[in-house]
Structures are given as C-alpha cells and as structure tokens.
Design an enzyme around this catalytic site. Sequence first.
Site, PDB file in Angstrom:
ATOM      1  N   GLU A   1      17.034 -49.008 -14.323  1.00 33.38           N
ATOM      2  CA  GLU A   1      17.972 -48.928 -13.210  1.00 33.38           C
ATOM      3  C   GLU A   1      17.480 -49.953 -12.191  1.00 33.38           C
ATOM      4  O   GLU A   1      16.639 -49.665 -11.344  1.00 33.38           O
ATOM      5  CB  GLU A   1      17.998 -47.518 -12.614  1.00 33.38           C
ATOM      6  CG  GLU A   1      19.122 -47.324 -11.603  1.00 33.38           C
ATOM      7  CD  GLU A   1      18.633 -46.986 -10.205  1.00 33.38           C
ATOM      8  OE1 GLU A   1      19.426 -47.167  -9.265  1.00 33.38           O
ATOM      9  OE2 GLU A   1      17.485 -46.567 -10.044  1.00 33.38           O
TER      10      GLU A   1
ATOM     11  N   ASP B   1      13.727 -45.109 -13.217  1.00 30.97           N
ATOM     12  CA  ASP B   1      14.392 -45.043 -11.921  1.00 30.97           C
ATOM     13  C   ASP B   1      13.841 -46.083 -10.952  1.00 30.97           C
ATOM     14  O   ASP B   1      12.646 -46.399 -10.952  1.00 30.97           O
ATOM     15  CB  ASP B   1      14.192 -43.644 -11.336  1.00 30.97           C
ATOM     16  CG  ASP B   1      14.886 -43.447 -10.011  1.00 30.97           C
ATOM     17  OD1 ASP B   1      16.115 -43.583  -9.974  1.00 30.97           O
ATOM     18  OD2 ASP B   1      14.193 -43.167  -9.017  1.00 30.97           O
TER      19      ASP B   1
END
Length: 644
Positions: free
Chosen positions: A362, A309
Amino acid sequence: MGYDLAGGLTGWDMEGFQSGGDTELWKRLGAHVVTIPTDDGGTVTGTRFSVWAPNAQAVQLIGEFNYWGGDEMYRLPGTGVWSRFIEDRGTDTLYKFRIQGPDGVWREKADPMATFCESAPSTASIVYESQYIWSDDEWIARREKAQAHQEPMSIYELHLGSWRKGLTYLELADELVEYVKWQGYTHVEFMPVSEHPFEPSWGYQVTGYFAPTSRFGRPDDFRHLVDTLHQAGIGVILDWVPGHFPKDEWALGRFDGTALYEHADPRQGEHMDWGTYIFNYGRNEVKSFLVSNALYWVSEFHIDGLRVDAVASMLYLDYSRKEGEWVPNVFGGRENLEAIDFLRYTNKHLYERHPGVLMIAEESTSFPGVTRPVHHDGLGFGFKWNMGWMNDSLRYIEEDPVNRQYNHHLMTFAMVYAYSENFILPISHDEVVHGKGSMVNKVPQDDWRKFATMRAFYAYMWSFPGKQLIFMGQEFGQRSEFSEERGLEWWVADMWGHGGLKRLFKDMNDIYRNEPALYALDSDPAGFEWIASDDAAGNVFAWVRTDGVGNKVACLFNFSAEPKNTYGIWLPQAGVWKEILNTDSPAYDGDGNFGNYGQVIAREGASPWGDGAGATVCIPPLGAIWLKYDASATAELPGDMGLA
C-alpha cells in the site's frame, strides 16, 4: 534434581538474531514448552521464557505461577537475551516480564514474541502450543506453482470484528466461507489480525505481532478459519503493519527503558500525526524481529499474502514532516535507505521460502520500482495498490452525470501508467470511513442513478487492467459508512437495488474467473486496447481485453443518464459478439429495457472510422455491457443480418 534454569537456550542460539539473519525468531524467543535434561540423567518438562532486553539491569518473570511476585531471569552472556525455565508449566499459563531499566525503574511488559495474548483491557501474555493439523496440502501445493499476475484475483477485504458482529473464528469458518464462496471471490483480505488494544484502530496499532487477536478465539481457531477458506478454494491475505507501533507503556515502546525497537531521535523514531513509534530498521535485531514476523504468518498460519500497510511512510524520512523535523540519509536525501533495505530483504526472503506468496504494497506515491524484482533494483513486491486510479475514478462518479464530460480524463489517465507496476485496484475501507460516506452515497441524485452508477462502476473496475479489491458491504451497497462498533447492514442486502448489486458481484466474479481475457494480461499492454476513449460528451468508455491466445471481451460503459441506443463502435474482429453481462438486467434490479438481444454483429468495413469491423450497439443509461467474441458462431452468421 538440578537443571539449567535458563532452559537450555545459549548464546550460540542468538547469533543469527544479533546479525539480523535469524528469520525464525519465534522458535527461540518467547515462551516454549520444552523438555530439558536434569543433573541425575532424567528430564523435566516446563516452559522456557526468553526475552531481548539488552539494556536492562535485571529482568524478572512474573505470572500466575508465582502469584505475580517475580522469578529472576538469567542473562545469556553477550546477547542481551534473558531466559528462565519454569517447571510443570505449559499452555494457557499467563505471564509478563518485569524489567529494570538503566534508570532503575521497573516496568511490566508483555512478551513481544507472545503467540497468544489476553484481550484488552488485560495485557498479559499467554503460553500457547499449537495442536492444529492442517488439511490444505492441495491448496499449498497449487499456490507454490501459481503465477499470480496471469491468474484471476478478486479480493474481499473485511474487518473480522464487524462483518457479522460477535462471530468467533470458528463461526466465521462456517458463515464467512460460505458467503465468500457463493459470491465468487478468489481471496479474502483480513484487516490486521495481530493483537491490538484499541478497537477503533482496526488492528493497525499492534501490540502483539505474533498473536492473532484473542477477541475471536484461540490461535488454532484462526488456523481453522484459514484452513477452511483454503479448502473452499479461497486465498487469505493479511494486513501487516511494520511501519509503526503504539506507545502503550506495557508493550514494545521503550521496552527495556531505552529506545530498543524504535529510534531514540523523535525526528526518526516517531510519527507525530499518528502518535506512534517508528521501528529502527537499521538495527539487526529489529530487522530479525520483523522479517521473522512476516515469515511467521506465512509459515505458521498458512497465510497466502501480506498487504504491507503505509509503505510510503517507511520509504521517506520526511513523510508528513516539516522542514527541520527530519534527518537526511547519509547522502543527504529523503529516502529511508534502511527501510528500503529491510523491505527488499523481507520480500526476497519470503518469495524464496514460499513460492507463490503475495507481497502487496500500500504505497501512495510514485516511488519507482515498487513491484520490480530486487535483483533489478526494485523493492520486490508482487503487487501495489493503485491509489491514483482509485482517487481519480471516485472523483468521477461523485460528479453529476451532466458534469462528467468535463472530467473524462479522470477515467482514462490511469492507462498512462497502468503498466509501470503490477497493480491491484482498491476500493478499500479507507474510502468509506471518517466522513467519506459509503460508496453508494458518493453518487449524486436518486436511488435509480445511485445503484445504476454503482453497477456500471464495478463492471468498469472488474474489467480494467489490474486485480480487484472491495471492502465488505460494498457488494450490496450499504448506505452507512463503515464503523467497527456495529456489523454490516445485512437487513438491506436483499432489498431492491442492494440485492441486485449483490447478484451482479456474484455473476461478475463467475464471468471474470472463466474469461482469461479479463485477467491473463493484466500486467501486459498487449492485453488492452481502447475502442472509445475520447467520447467525453457522451460519457462513454470502451475497450477490448484479450488473453493473447484468441479470447476477446469488449467492455463498454455509459456514465450518462441517457441510453446509447445506436452507438457505433469499432471491434477488433468481425463476427458474433455475445452479450455476457448487462448491468441494466432485471436480475440486477435494472430496467431491462436496454440491451442487444444477446449478441452484437461486427462486420468488416462497417467501422465508424471507415476501416476494420464495426457494429451498432445499445449501451444502457448509467450502464455497462461486456461482449465476448464467439469464433464458433462466425461461420453460422447469416449474410443478411443487421448490425445489431
């Protein structure tokens, strides 16, 4: 009877931790049921508790076994690690550490290495020893030989707490696995499962990095869920959050009274937007903690991949900061060199230890070489989320059909950079929260247009170069945006429009997995060729996908509300092209009035451009068709057949 009150842990055991080279830290720190020798030649069994708190004046172990009163812990010389053995204590023992910082203040802290934790609002750590016996040897052996870039990958992202509200890990192992297998996805991606105190964070503010949340059951229950998915042929990707952690006073922040896991300087150590701390990636012990955590999920829970993330927030020292609010690197630049080194180290180590694992970034900027191997100066990820494709394509479908002609480039521009990285095309939870609305409600006008557009869009997505990811609820067109407070709106899933979309996803996944042309060359320009890229006035896009060994699928899309009944198109080969998907089919709640009677015939010299093979096709309004070249039918083609 005497024994080592430190439980047998020595300074030698922590040498790798101090150098940043211990990537299995969970085997040393934390709580472990052990048997140690006694002075009289016997043995004694209990739990050894160990914690890193180098700046502490003293550390006490507190728990139900001492009525939360405190047993002194012993510092291992030269390590900053404290340890204590408690006799006759094992699984399910609750405990914490009470730490006296340099300032003299005592603070109660949960164990950073706990493998099981109480659920919020309680904060104690729990001793846990896994007894699970895995049954996924066949899956793991296949994963080690996998070539992910040349294989199909359609990912179903979900939040465990609200897929069906109230289900446990064990119940999900029945209901979720059955549903995902029926739908045909190759992988599931769980939003962070690590223990976290705040439900609306969806797990992205972690307090227990080594503990699957106890909201849904025990750690072995989670192992059972993963095992069951593997036995059903479904891979498991886990969101991993090494970019920041929350400031809860009982967790990692200021752990021993000092900035231990985080930078002391707020210009380096705090995300002001998120109200969280940033890990100190240059500290060996912190690097060991995080790399160990990544390996832990893959080794101990058989996770097949980690989606990392907020990578952009790790890469840039000035991420979301104004001038004067950040500290340049040693060369005066904005790149976080320590974070880059950490990411390379983590990716390289996991790929070496577990061939076939998926490391996914990401990363929302154009940082170069995200999926380039470390030995070629890249970050070493296997895949990167294609955020540019996502933003552009959503902007396009949000336009009224009559205005899409002025935004045609939004659907073609992604091919300019499509092979700069190994991409996953994500329509994730981020696109259906915080006032963005649901996918179906992004499309203007009435329900016919909404659902027809959604069917065409997902067919476009499933055939575009790159792997695919959607968030739960999109597969049946949920109208409300995602909320962790409630489950999905399953009561609409079989109604008109919703049920058709759900059936389309099942069929698309089936076709996708069986047609190598749609995935084998996702990362190779040889696998894609435009056959209509400039028909802005018609809102038409078309291309051919190939696997390089003769299989070809032509994919045609009409994002206008008018049918293209006699659309002239070039195709790369003369002969029969079978219609293998038509989003206007009644099976998907389409009108069923627009199609090609099962096939299209391409003839040499019939191209609209005067050379090559050409055909006339019907593309439904707000619809898509996929045509597969059928070499076996070519020889049987009658000489007097029409073009369509």
